[in-house]
Every structure is written in structure tokens, then in C-alpha cells.
Write an enzyme that holds these catalytic residues in place. Structure first.
Site, short mmCIF file in Angstrom:
data_model
loop_
_atom_site.label_atom_id
_atom_site.label_comp_id
_atom_site.label_asym_id
_atom_site.label_seq_id
_atom_site.Cartn_x
_atom_site.Cartn_y
_atom_site.Cartn_z
CD GLU A 1 -4.33 -0.56 -2.49
OE1 GLU A 1 -4.81 -1.42 -1.71
OE2 GLU A 1 -4.85 0.56 -2.67
CG HIS B 1 -2.20 0.73 1.03
ND1 HIS B 1 -2.29 2.11 1.06
CD2 HIS B 1 -3.47 0.29 0.82
CE1 HIS B 1 -3.54 2.48 0.90
NE2 HIS B 1 -4.29 1.39 0.75
#
Length: 352
Positions: free
Chosen positions: A301, A174
Site C-alpha cells: 500500500e 488495498h
């Protein structure tokens, strides 16, 4: 360059350390044993070194961070609707940390745990965490190792895991990218390219509706590179729901190229590769409220589909005993120079 340094302490007295890999005059990264957080990633740019990811100043700031900056995400990246699922006839209730839903592994997830350093070399760092059965509501004892490595112009991250009982498992990473290296330059000015043919439409609580929608003719079509802010249509109902981009893009089957990003300001470009079937695009629209003055960045992601444990039509994201897990995410950087057209960027990144 210090290979290990203190990054401050948490409120309970635990000391957090930053571990550096790579070389000072090239690509190098600082990774915390707290959450495996990528706290700094510095890459060569046209005008000197560029800080490619957003970061916070000390350990407690990361522990308190609601935006998940730089963390290793798990057990399950993205959302699980209603913070519950059934597996093999057994109902499981998870920690609800986003309204009624479960997000990025729950209250602490992987990102607020101290990981054990099992290897640290000049170019590599390996971290291990054991997630016990029942943690955040998940079944099974899970052992996961995250291996970071600087390999020339690339930062590679490999997840390896095993479990003693079936469990949902969808780890991801992230970091917030702003390749401009300047907090005054909006992340939305970066050019983004994603070879995705579909997007998962979401309900108002951002849980997928259960089907794939073609990206053609929508704000989610980044098959041809475009600045994020230029492609976004504020009248798109899906954009309105999320206040921007917070959607899972379904990648072309069989391709490992996930996305490419380029900053005309710094001249830095990045290519992401992974064997995941999808990538979550988050535009970082909550950052000004969560971290005023930090600047902005966007997240890419690689992952399995969100809410897959509750969506029979989605590919399975269940890890079972005896099945080893391995997933690699590669971030490769180049510097084609400032204000180049996309064809030049694509050539340097090997996209053509």
C-alpha cells in the site's frame, strides 16, 4: 464481456454495480461503485489468464469484510493513534475502529461508501465521492476523484482531491495480491523486492514509535528479492508484535519504484510505481480467520507515514485549501515465465 453488471444489493436495498475496463484477452479489471473496490484483476499468465487479486462473491460480503479487500482507502490510510489528533490548535476525535485507534478511515471510511460514476469508457473508470465535514471525525468537506485506467500492460489509479478546510489525507489502495492465481499456493512464496532503506518500528498496538530503523540485517530488508516467508524471522520482536508483516517501509528518497512481485508458479510479475514516501507491507496473516477458504494474499500500500498527524518528526500528511492533491499508483504486469531467476524478472520489469 459485460461492461456493467449487477454485483448484488446491500442489506438496505442499495444496488452495487461492477464496471469492467480493459479487454478480455488482455489485462482487465472489475471495479465496484461500492468503495471503488478492485473486485477482479485478470492478467495474462504462462498457462492462461491469472486472477491476480483476491475477491469476494457479492456486494454485502464486501460491506461486511473486516479485511478491507480491494478498497480505496481514506481519508487516512493506515493508523492514527488514539483516534485523535490536533491540527492548527484544534483537537479532533476520530472514529475508533481498531481498539483505541483509527484504521483506514474509520467505521465506513471510503471503502463502504457508494461512489458516483463520473466516467466509464472501455479502458477507464472515474469515481467521485464527497466526504462531508465531520465524517468519521475529520474536519473539512473533501472532494475526491479516483481514476482507474488500463494502459497496455498496466493498471493505473490516480487520486485527485481538494478540501475547504485543512485535514489529514492519506489515500491508498488495498488489494490482496497473489500472482499465482491459485488459492492453494501460499502468497508467501512470491518473490518480493522493495527498495526501502528503513522501517517504522511499532508499539504493540501497531502505532509507530516515531523513528525510522534501518532495514539492513532485519526481516524487513527486501532490497534484494526474496520470498516473503523465507525472509521472515519469527524471533524478530517486530514480527512477533504483528504476527507477521504489518509494517511501513520507508522508500529510498527520490525513487518512484515502490515494489516488485513475482510468482514462480504462474510466471506473472508485477511492478508498482508511485511517488509516495513509504509502502505498507501486510502479509495477510489474519485472512484465514477472517475469510476461511479464500486463500491468502499480501498487500503493498503506497502511502504517507501512518500516524503522521501525531508525529512531528514524520513528513506532513495534511491537505489544505487551495492545494490540489494528486497521487498515482501504477501496477505494471509482465510474464517472464515460470521458475525464472530474479535477474530475468528484473529485466522484464525494467528494474535493471
Amino acid at each position: 464481456m459485460d461492461r456493467i453488471r449487477s454485483f448484488g444489493s446491500l442489506a438496505d436495498g442499495r444496488v452495487v454495480r461492477a464496471h469492467c475496463i480493459g479487454e478480455e484477452d488482455g489485462l482487465h479489471a472489475e471495479i465496484l461503485d461500492l468503495g471503488g473496490i478492485l473486485a477482479r484483476l485478470r492478467v495474462p499468465g504462462a498457462g492462461g489468464p491469472v486472477d491476480a487479486v483476491l475477491g469476494l462473491p457479492h456486494a454485502q460480503a464486501y460491506y461486511d469484510d473486516p479485511a478491507f479487500l480491494g478498497i480505496l482507502v481514506g481519508r487516512y490510510g493506515n493508523r492514527i493513534g488514539g483516534a485523535r489528533f490536533s491540527l492548527d490548535g484544534q483537537a479532533h476525535v476520530l472514529a475508533a475502529n481498531e481498539g483505541r485507534n483509527h484504521l483506514h478511515g474509520g467505521m465506513l471510511g471510503f471503502g463502504r461508501r457508494i461512489w458516483r460514476v463520473v466516467e466509464h469508457r472501455a479502458d477507464a473508470l472515474a469515481l467521485h465521492y464527497r466526504s462531508p465535514a465531520g465524517e468519521e471525525g475529520y474536519p473539512g468537506n473533501l472532494d475526491v476523484t479516483a481514476r482507474y485506467r488500463v494502459d497496455g500492460d498496466a493498471l493505473r489509479l490516480v487520486f485527485e482531491a481538494s478540501v475547504d478546510a485543512a485535514t489529514p489525507f492519506n489515500p491508498t489502495h488495498h488489494p490482496y495480491f497473489n500472482l499465482a492465481g491459485d488459492r492453494g499456493v501460499p502468497a508467501g512464496r512470491q518473490l518480493l523486492q522493495v527498495p526501502a532503506t528503513g522501517v517504522l518500528p511499532v508499539a504493540p498496538d501497531l502505532i509507530p514509535l516515531g523513528h525510522v530503523q534501518p532495514v539492513a540485517g532485519t526481516s524487513f530488508d527486501f532490497r534484494e528479492a526474496a520470498p516473503l516467508q523465507a525472509r521472515m524471522d519469527a524471533d524478530d520482536p517486530q514480527i512477533a508484535i504483528a504476527g507477521g508483516y504489518d509494517h511501513c517501509l520507508v522508500l529510498e528518497a527520490g525513487r518512484t519504484h515502490v515494489a516488485a512481485l513475482y510468482s514462480p508458479h504462474s510466471g506473472v510479475a508485477m511492478r508498482i510505481d508511485c511517488d509516495a514516501p513509504a509502502v505498507q507491507l501486510y502479509g495477510g496473516q489474519a485472512l484465514p480467520r477472517q475469510h476461511p477458504g479464500l486463500g491468502d494474499g499480501l498487500c503493498l500500500e503506497p502511502q504517507d507515514y501512518p500516524d503522521a498527524p501525531n508525529q512531528p518528526a514524520f513528513p506532513s500528511a495534511i491537505l489544505r485549501p487551495g492545494t490540489p492533491y494528486r497521487r498515482e499508483i501504477s501496477y505494471r504486469f509482465a510474464c517472464p515465465g515460470r521458475d525464472r531467476d530474479w535477474a530475468e524478472v528484473a529485466a522484464v520489469l525494467g528494474l535493471t
